[in-house]
Design a protein around this motif. Structure first.
Motif, mmCIF file in Angstrom:
data_model
loop_
_atom_site.group_PDB
_atom_site.id
_atom_site.type_symbol
_atom_site.label_atom_id
_atom_site.label_comp_id
_atom_site.label_asym_id
_atom_site.label_seq_id
_atom_site.Cartn_x
_atom_site.Cartn_y
_atom_site.Cartn_z
ATOM 1 N N UNK A 309 0.819 -1.213 0.000
ATOM 2 C CA UNK A 309 0.000 0.000 0.000
ATOM 3 C C UNK A 309 0.856 1.267 0.000
ATOM 4 N N UNK A 310 1.983 1.228 0.685
ATOM 5 C CA UNK A 310 2.866 2.394 0.678
ATOM 6 C C UNK A 310 3.514 2.580 -0.690
ATOM 7 N N UNK A 311 3.764 1.482 -1.377
ATOM 8 C CA UNK A 311 4.253 1.579 -2.763
ATOM 9 C C UNK A 311 3.194 2.227 -3.655
ATOM 10 N N UNK A 317 1.933 9.552 -6.682
ATOM 11 C CA UNK A 317 2.503 10.893 -6.475
ATOM 12 C C UNK A 317 3.759 11.062 -7.318
ATOM 13 N N UNK A 318 4.609 10.050 -7.279
ATOM 14 C CA UNK A 318 5.899 10.117 -7.957
ATOM 15 C C UNK A 318 5.746 10.110 -9.478
ATOM 16 N N UNK A 344 6.039 8.478 3.866
ATOM 17 C CA UNK A 344 6.271 8.010 2.497
ATOM 18 C C UNK A 344 5.861 9.064 1.479
ATOM 19 N N UNK A 345 4.647 9.573 1.614
ATOM 20 C CA UNK A 345 4.121 10.533 0.641
ATOM 21 C C UNK A 345 4.873 11.856 0.697
ATOM 22 N N UNK A 346 5.131 12.335 1.910
ATOM 23 C CA UNK A 346 5.802 13.633 2.056
ATOM 24 C C UNK A 346 7.258 13.570 1.609
ATOM 25 N N UNK A 347 7.859 12.377 1.631
ATOM 26 C CA UNK A 347 9.240 12.259 1.160
ATOM 27 C C UNK A 347 9.338 12.450 -0.346
ATOM 28 N N UNK A 348 8.242 12.161 -1.049
ATOM 29 C CA UNK A 348 8.203 12.337 -2.497
ATOM 30 C C UNK A 348 7.820 13.768 -2.855
#
Length: 582
Positions: A309-311, A317-318, A344-348
């Motif tokens: 799910x994190x992928x 987003x990526x 995860x999302x904010x790192x992208x």
């Protein structure tokens, strides 16, 4: 003095870092109990020969709900540390309220008596993306917005708008239909689109995901979606997708493997299976969304599920530069997963907007480590009860809204997702008994409220519809059948929100008068304020208000001559007035 009603607790909505320098402090007291409240405060390490060095400041009364009054202070501690208490005066009684209880006089021999905000760490400041505060959203149910490509219609798709919506019929709405109508949204003033699920699924609503990495072919392919995002961005419109991570669909491959292989399945720990063999009737013997057998609940505590799910969250987003995730049934997923999701999302893309679908008090998800906002249903319910159903009067509405205001920190409320209706509810015009003037009032309330407002597709042209699936009609594109007066009303309010300081965010809400179904409130900004008068009753109402000396009221809606002295407004049934005071 009713001391039992006193409430304060640091590090939540009663004491929080508004920004890197400013602390907001709130206190709750019994309604009508206090004559004054003051904040006693000081740095815990600031001592001299006279003892602990403290200061005192009057706290501002910030509003009342049904049972309580609230008081507020903003303070910038020099060294970002604070110990504090409250001096309370009620008639001839004075008390000092601290973490260790009540005292007749403030104890200064030890700072440990006092409430503690240990240190204002920059990393702990709640930060939602700055662009959200200025965004006006438009929710699109992709299957029903517009059909731009007949070639990708699902089998058995009906001609556009030729039948009422049902739980299992299709009309062929797709991405190309959205692209073709971007100019319509831009002209309305929309700056964000929230799409209900777009991933491969069997249903027309797509909340039963089959493949989280693939677009449903009835909407188009990934290149068409990439084009859609690009066109939106070129027109100043953000894109938010719906993530259904609480549960999958029945035809999700891992769940199909479980159904086939039972205890021998490599995916058995991806779900919450209570016993074998697996049964779907009369109720499923595995956890689901509600008791819906086609929506098995995912086990987000399982490392493989989390990774998958994190992928998914990262990929969209990526690869496609989306701007936000709306998280379905967010309150039933574990907090640890959402913390990982945010990282995860904010790192992208650090300014991605993370919105949770939660219908109740959501403070546990809004500490800055999980969501940027939740769907503000407490506001929705109060507004609908006041205007649509007339269940409550103006005073009760003001109390409910003040409860919502004090439910969350101010910087959290500025990013709240405000709505009047959605794919889960009856259409707002239907809720209003087809009285369009009521709908106009509701838009005045929503567009002037702090947060980020959302319009459900078609509400701006007075579409109707009952509960799901009735609220999911095909968008009406025949101009002669559109309510263009309602469209212009919404468009004008959006323009005011964008051009008048404090009409939406950036101002403090104060209720000035409540009588029967008539309401007068103020949005107080730094240099100006906005006065908003609402008559939610069936009879005309007169509203008057004494302006401060040297202040003028400028009519924002009808552009009549400015008024000084006493402002008097005759409101027709279900009427309103908007003034900027400066």
């Amino acid at each position: 003095m009713n001391v039992e009603a006193l409430y304060h607790r640091p590090k939540n909505s009663f004491a929080y870092a508004y920004d890197e320098k400013t602390l907001h402090i709130r206190l709750r007291t019994k309604k009508g109990d206090m004559d004054s409240v003051s904040l006693i405060y000081g740095d815990p390490y600031n001592w001299n020969e006279d003892g602990w060095q403290t200061s005192k400041m009057a706290m501002e009364y910030s509003g009342s709900d049904e049972w309580f009054d609230y008081y507020f202070a903003a303070i910038q501690p020099e060294f970002r540390r604070l110990r504090y208490g409250f001096e309370l005066i009620s008639g001839d009684v004075k008390k000092v309220y601290t973490e260790r209880g009540l005292f007749d006089e403030a104890p200064f021999d030890d700072t440990a008596y006092y409430f503690c905000f240990p240190f204002l760490n920059s990393a702990d400041v709640f930060r939602a993306p700055s662009w959200v505060r200025d965004t006006v959203w438009y929710q699109i149910f992709p299957e029903r917005f517009a059909n731009g490509n007949l070639k990708n219609d699902p089998e058995g798709a009906l001609p556009w708008g030729s039948a009422d919506p049902e739980i299992n019929n299709f009309f062929g709405g797709d991405f190309e239909g959205v692209i073709e109508n971007i100019s319509y949204l831009k002209e309305l003033g929309i700056s964000g689109i929230y799409f209900t699920p777009i991933f491969k699924a069997k249903s027309n609503h797509k909340y039963d995901t089959i493949d989280y990495m693939e677009i449903d072919p009835q909407f188009g392919d990934k290149e068409t979606f990439r084009k859609l995002v690009k066109v939106c961005h070129e027109n100043g419109i953000k894109v938010m997708l719906d993530a259904v991570f609480n549960h999958s669909g029945y035809y999700f491959k891992p769940f199909q493997d479980v159904l086939e292989n039972e205890e021998q399945s490599a995916y058995k720990d991806w779900f919450h299976l209570r016993e074998y063999p697996i049964k779907t009737e009369p109720r499923p013997n595995y956890d689901t969304f509600a008791f819906e057998k086609s929506m098995p609940k995912l086990n987000t505590e399982n490392p493989e599920v989390r990774r998958y799910l994190l992928d998914v969250a990262r990929y969209w987003v990526e690869e496609f530069d989306i701007d936000g995730w709306r998280l379905d049934v967010a309150n039933e997923v574990d907090h640890a997963f959402w913390r990982e999701f945010r990282k995860t999302v904010k790192s992208v893309k650090p300014d991605t907007y993370i919105l949770g679908e939660i219908w109740h008090d959501s403070m546990p998800w809004l500490a800055g480590d999980q969501f940027d906002a939740v769907m503000n249903y407490p506001f929705t319910n109060a507004a609908l009860d006041f205007v649509a159903s007339e269940k409550i009067d103006a005073a009760a509405f003001a109390e409910k809204i003040m409860n919502v205001v004090h439910m969350y920190p101010e910087n959290v409320s500025e990013a709240a997702f405000n709505l009047l209706g959605s794919h889960d509810t009856q259409r707002v015009l239907t809720l209003c008994g087809d009285t369009k003037e009521k709908v106009k009032l509701l838009y005045v309330l929503m567009m002037s409220y702090s947060g980020t407002p959302c319009i459900y597709y078609g509400d701006e042209i007075s579409m109707t519809g009952g509960k799901d699936p009735g609220c999911r009609k095909c968008m009406e594109w025949v101009e002669e059948k559109q309510d263009l007066d309602m469209y212009r009303h919404v468009q004008k309010l959006i323009t005011l929100r964008k051009t008048v300081s404090g009409f939406g965010n950036g101002a403090t809400l104060k209720f000035l008068k409540t009588e029967d179904q008539t309401l007068l409130f103020e949005k107080v900004g730094d240099n100006t304020s906005v006065l908003i008068a609402i008559n939610a009753g069936e009879n005309s109402a007169l509203v008057s208000y004494s302006l401060d000396e040297n202040k003028n009221a400028y009519d924002l809606w009808n552009k009549t001559a400015p008024v000084s002295g006493t402002l008097k407004v005759e409101l027709p049934p279900f009427g309103f007035a908007l003034f900027e005071v400066k």
